[in-house]
Design an enzyme around this catalytic site. Structure first.
Site, PDB file in Angstrom:
ATOM      1  N   HIS B   7       0.828  -1.202   0.000  1.00  0.00           N
ATOM      2  CA  HIS B   7       0.000   0.000   0.000  1.00  0.00           C
ATOM      3  C   HIS B   7       0.858   1.245   0.000  1.00  0.00           C
ATOM      4  CE1 HIS B   7       0.529  -0.693   4.420  1.00  0.00           C
ATOM      5  NE2 HIS B   7       0.622   0.619   4.466  1.00  0.00           N
ATOM      6  N   HIS B  79       3.972   7.087   3.695  1.00  0.00           N
ATOM      7  CA  HIS B  79       4.937   5.995   3.545  1.00  0.00           C
ATOM      8  C   HIS B  79       4.513   5.044   2.440  1.00  0.00           C
ATOM      9  CE1 HIS B  79       2.204   4.021   6.623  1.00  0.00           C
ATOM     10  NE2 HIS B  79       2.429   2.950   5.886  1.00  0.00           N
ATOM     11  N   GLU B 130       7.851   1.014   4.958  1.00  0.00           N
ATOM     12  CA  GLU B 130       7.356  -0.039   5.845  1.00  0.00           C
ATOM     13  C   GLU B 130       7.567  -1.379   5.145  1.00  0.00           C
ATOM     14  OE1 GLU B 130       3.107   0.075   6.598  1.00  0.00           O
ATOM     15  OE2 GLU B 130       3.253  -1.320   8.274  1.00  0.00           O
TER      16      GLU B 130
END
Lengths: 134, 134
Positions: B7, B79, B130
């Protein structure tokens, strides 16, 4: 209207270092760098299984990412590009909904040789959105 | 090491307005909002054909995106999350390459119930990364 995420563009101050970080530290597949003087950037594609990250370094005096890097000297996420089926139809729908298209509102030929438009980040919560017709 | 882009996270000051913009103006499929108090955010998933955008609004006094929104009041790209096969193996490779893992270096259970780690944006040209083990 929105199709696939075509790419996530990341502006970097040093393309050689950034390419090495993605290739060697993160273990990703990266392309050769391509100078695109008509777009004011040199680009490296980071090829992920489902989309691409594009690392962009300014090229020339009028680079469209120069101001971003002046504000974010380390670099950072610059825009997200979504695919659309019909860019003129997308533009007309967006304008009717009150969204602002950057420039003169006419699609330009983008870095992949396809028609593109950019939408004003103020209308999309600080995110610069590129639309690309496949 | 890097797998799919799981994502792209976008922090927004008003999740109701942002959801409406993605659903109504951009014509994307969006989820119901989910409050994740243990992660300090309320999230809406924008479902694209090949990945997701996650719209994040701060929740509670200690939200991890509060400082970002204080600096970027309109919101912005926060992010990118990449999938990895083995997060401990990824962490050890990254640390050996000199990259800094945020926090105490141990994976935590992320918003999707999977182990996650965050990498220092200074090591990746201003982009907060991430990693999520599937």
């Amino acid at each position: 209207m929105l199709g696939k995420v075509n790419h996530i563009a990341i502006a970097v101050p040093d393309l050689v270092q950034a390419t090495a970080a993605y290739r060697d530290t993160l273990g990703a597949r990266v392309s050769q760098s391509q100078a695109l003087p008509e777009h004011g950037v040199t680009v490296v594609f980071v090829e992920l299984p489902n989309t691409k990250v594009e690392l962009l370094e300014p090229l020339g005096a009028d680079s469209p990412i120069a101001a971003f890097l002046a504000k974010n000297p380390d670099g950072g996420m610059h825009h997200i590009c979504y695919e659309v089926e019909d860019i003129l139809d997308a533009r007309d729908q967006l304008k009717a909904a009150g969204a602002r298209v950057l420039g003169n509102g006419e699609p330009k030929i983008g870095a992949h040789g396809k028609p593109v438009l950019f939408l004003h980040p103020k209308d999309f919560f600080g995110t610069l959105i590129e639309l690309e017709q496949l």
